[in-house]
Motif scaffolding. Structure first.
Motif, PDB file in Angstrom:
ATOM      1  N   GLN A 144       5.970   2.963   7.306  1.00 33.80           N
ATOM      2  CA  GLN A 144       5.733   3.501   8.644  1.00 33.80           C
ATOM      3  C   GLN A 144       4.552   4.475   8.642  1.00 33.80           C
ATOM      4  O   GLN A 144       3.787   4.531   9.605  1.00 33.80           O
ATOM      5  CB  GLN A 144       6.991   4.193   9.185  1.00 33.80           C
ATOM      6  CG  GLN A 144       8.109   3.228   9.520  1.00 33.80           C
ATOM      7  CD  GLN A 144       8.971   2.834   8.325  1.00 33.80           C
ATOM      8  OE1 GLN A 144       8.706   3.207   7.185  1.00 33.80           O
ATOM      9  NE2 GLN A 144      10.018   2.066   8.587  1.00 33.80           N
ATOM     10  N   THR A 145       4.405   5.233   7.553  1.00 33.40           N
ATOM     11  CA  THR A 145       3.271   6.148   7.436  1.00 33.40           C
ATOM     12  C   THR A 145       1.970   5.366   7.375  1.00 33.40           C
ATOM     13  O   THR A 145       0.995   5.713   8.050  1.00 33.40           O
ATOM     14  CB  THR A 145       3.417   7.052   6.194  1.00 33.40           C
ATOM     15  OG1 THR A 145       4.580   7.866   6.357  1.00 33.40           O
ATOM     16  CG2 THR A 145       2.200   7.926   5.992  1.00 33.40           C
ATOM     17  N   VAL A 146       1.940   4.301   6.582  1.00 38.69           N
ATOM     18  CA  VAL A 146       0.739   3.462   6.494  1.00 38.69           C
ATOM     19  C   VAL A 146       0.412   2.894   7.867  1.00 38.69           C
ATOM     20  O   VAL A 146      -0.741   2.931   8.313  1.00 38.69           O
ATOM     21  CB  VAL A 146       0.906   2.333   5.450  1.00 38.69           C
ATOM     22  CG1 VAL A 146      -0.237   1.330   5.538  1.00 38.69           C
ATOM     23  CG2 VAL A 146       1.012   2.913   4.048  1.00 38.69           C
ATOM     24  N   ASN A 147       1.410   2.402   8.570  1.00 40.40           N
ATOM     25  CA  ASN A 147       1.192   1.848   9.905  1.00 40.40           C
ATOM     26  C   ASN A 147       0.643   2.903  10.849  1.00 40.40           C
ATOM     27  O   ASN A 147      -0.305   2.639  11.603  1.00 40.40           O
ATOM     28  CB  ASN A 147       2.501   1.267  10.452  1.00 40.40           C
ATOM     29  CG  ASN A 147       2.316   0.706  11.845  1.00 40.40           C
ATOM     30  OD1 ASN A 147       2.500   1.410  12.835  1.00 40.40           O
ATOM     31  ND2 ASN A 147       1.950  -0.559  11.914  1.00 40.40           N
ATOM     32  N   ALA A 148       1.205   4.101  10.821  1.00 42.61           N
ATOM     33  CA  ALA A 148       0.750   5.171  11.717  1.00 42.61           C
ATOM     34  C   ALA A 148      -0.689   5.586  11.413  1.00 42.61           C
ATOM     35  O   ALA A 148      -1.466   5.870  12.333  1.00 42.61           O
ATOM     36  CB  ALA A 148       1.689   6.374  11.604  1.00 42.61           C
ATOM     37  N   ILE A 149      -1.062   5.603  10.145  1.00 40.99           N
ATOM     38  CA  ILE A 149      -2.446   5.937   9.784  1.00 40.99           C
ATOM     39  C   ILE A 149      -3.390   4.822  10.252  1.00 40.99           C
ATOM     40  O   ILE A 149      -4.435   5.091  10.847  1.00 40.99           O
ATOM     41  CB  ILE A 149      -2.581   6.171   8.268  1.00 40.99           C
ATOM     42  CG1 ILE A 149      -1.806   7.431   7.854  1.00 40.99           C
ATOM     43  CG2 ILE A 149      -4.053   6.298   7.869  1.00 40.99           C
ATOM     44  CD1 ILE A 149      -1.674   7.600   6.347  1.00 40.99           C
ATOM     45  N   LEU A 176       0.833  -1.199   0.000  1.00 43.27           N
ATOM     46  CA  LEU A 176       0.000   0.000   0.000  1.00 43.27           C
ATOM     47  C   LEU A 176       0.868   1.250   0.000  1.00 43.27           C
ATOM     48  O   LEU A 176       0.589   2.204  -0.728  1.00 43.27           O
ATOM     49  CB  LEU A 176      -0.942  -0.001   1.212  1.00 43.27           C
ATOM     50  CG  LEU A 176      -1.856   1.212   1.348  1.00 43.27           C
ATOM     51  CD1 LEU A 176      -2.705   1.416   0.092  1.00 43.27           C
ATOM     52  CD2 LEU A 176      -2.727   1.087   2.587  1.00 43.27           C
ATOM     53  N   ALA A 177       1.927   1.233   0.785  1.00 41.47           N
ATOM     54  CA  ALA A 177       2.829   2.385   0.849  1.00 41.47           C
ATOM     55  C   ALA A 177       3.409   2.700  -0.527  1.00 41.47           C
ATOM     56  O   ALA A 177       3.470   3.874  -0.931  1.00 41.47           O
ATOM     57  CB  ALA A 177       3.957   2.109   1.851  1.00 41.47           C
ATOM     58  N   GLU A 178       3.795   1.680  -1.247  1.00 43.88           N
ATOM     59  CA  GLU A 178       4.354   1.876  -2.591  1.00 43.88           C
ATOM     60  C   GLU A 178       3.307   2.497  -3.524  1.00 43.88           C
ATOM     61  O   GLU A 178       3.608   3.415  -4.280  1.00 43.88           O
ATOM     62  CB  GLU A 178       4.840   0.539  -3.150  1.00 43.88           C
ATOM     63  CG  GLU A 178       5.544   0.661  -4.480  1.00 43.88           C
ATOM     64  CD  GLU A 178       6.108  -0.670  -4.957  1.00 43.88           C
ATOM     65  OE1 GLU A 178       6.163  -0.857  -6.181  1.00 43.88           O
ATOM     66  OE2 GLU A 178       6.482  -1.512  -4.115  1.00 43.88           O
ATOM     67  N   ARG A 179       2.082   2.017  -3.455  1.00 41.70           N
ATOM     68  CA  ARG A 179       1.013   2.547  -4.310  1.00 41.70           C
ATOM     69  C   ARG A 179       0.682   4.005  -3.972  1.00 41.70           C
ATOM     70  O   ARG A 179       0.245   4.763  -4.829  1.00 41.70           O
ATOM     71  CB  ARG A 179      -0.250   1.694  -4.174  1.00 41.70           C
ATOM     72  CG  ARG A 179      -0.131   0.354  -4.878  1.00 41.70           C
ATOM     73  CD  ARG A 179      -1.304  -0.560  -4.517  1.00 41.70           C
ATOM     74  NE  ARG A 179      -1.352  -1.733  -5.374  1.00 41.70           N
ATOM     75  CZ  ARG A 179      -0.631  -2.828  -5.196  1.00 41.70           C
ATOM     76  NH1 ARG A 179       0.210  -2.915  -4.188  1.00 41.70           N
ATOM     77  NH2 ARG A 179      -0.747  -3.848  -6.023  1.00 41.70           N
ATOM     78  N   LEU A 180       0.887   4.379  -2.699  1.00 45.66           N
ATOM     79  CA  LEU A 180       0.581   5.739  -2.260  1.00 45.66           C
ATOM     80  C   LEU A 180       1.803   6.660  -2.282  1.00 45.66           C
ATOM     81  O   LEU A 180       1.679   7.845  -2.003  1.00 45.66           O
ATOM     82  CB  LEU A 180       0.006   5.710  -0.835  1.00 45.66           C
ATOM     83  CG  LEU A 180      -1.325   4.995  -0.659  1.00 45.66           C
ATOM     84  CD1 LEU A 180      -1.679   4.885   0.825  1.00 45.66           C
ATOM     85  CD2 LEU A 180      -2.427   5.718  -1.427  1.00 45.66           C
ATOM     86  N   ASP A 181       2.978   6.085  -2.545  1.00 47.32           N
ATOM     87  CA  ASP A 181       4.241   6.832  -2.543  1.00 47.32           C
ATOM     88  C   ASP A 181       4.525   7.445  -1.167  1.00 47.32           C
ATOM     89  O   ASP A 181       4.871   8.608  -1.035  1.00 47.32           O
ATOM     90  CB  ASP A 181       4.233   7.910  -3.634  1.00 47.32           C
ATOM     91  CG  ASP A 181       5.632   8.436  -3.929  1.00 47.32           C
ATOM     92  OD1 ASP A 181       6.605   7.667  -3.757  1.00 47.32           O
ATOM     93  OD2 ASP A 181       5.753   9.621  -4.314  1.00 47.32           O
ATOM     94  N   VAL A 182       4.322   6.614  -0.132  1.00 49.15           N
ATOM     95  CA  VAL A 182       4.652   6.985   1.242  1.00 49.15           C
ATOM     96  C   VAL A 182       5.436   5.829   1.857  1.00 49.15           C
ATOM     97  O   VAL A 182       5.559   4.762   1.262  1.00 49.15           O
ATOM     98  CB  VAL A 182       3.392   7.286   2.097  1.00 49.15           C
ATOM     99  CG1 VAL A 182       2.603   8.469   1.528  1.00 49.15           C
ATOM    100  CG2 VAL A 182       2.494   6.060   2.239  1.00 49.15           C
ATOM    101  N   SER A 183       5.938   6.018   3.071  1.00 50.76           N
ATOM    102  CA  SER A 183       6.669   4.940   3.734  1.00 50.76           C
ATOM    103  C   SER A 183       5.700   3.938   4.364  1.00 50.76           C
ATOM    104  O   SER A 183       4.538   4.265   4.642  1.00 50.76           O
ATOM    105  CB  SER A 183       7.583   5.506   4.819  1.00 50.76           C
ATOM    106  OG  SER A 183       6.809   6.012   5.894  1.00 50.76           O
TER     107      SER A 183
END
Length: 76
Positions: free
Chosen positions: A28-33, A19-26
């Protein structure tokens, strides 16, 4: 803010890294959200909604307001 990202990600069979790759975020960001430690920016929330083909409102929900304690002493 509560959200359904973990559920939606799981339905797609995606890891947090996917998911992080698809959103261009880390990841860790996905986990925090997902855990509610971080609320995404509005542009990121729109990106998430578009990725899943849903409205922002169907993914994110504000937490209910805290209920004030009831006073045992009436106001004068």
């Amino acid at each position: 803010m509560n959200n359904r990202i973990r559920e939606l990600r799981g339905d797609q069979g995606w890891s947090q890294a996917d998911l992080a790759e698809r959103l261009d975020v880390s990841r860790q960001t996905v986990n925090a959200i997902e855990t509610g430690k971080y609320d995404p920016s509005l542009p990121l929330a729109f990106k998430i909604a578009r990725l899943f083909g849903l409205s922002i409102e169907s993914i994110f929900e504000p937490e209910p307001p805290a209920v004030a304690p009831v006073s045992r002493h009436p106001m004068e």
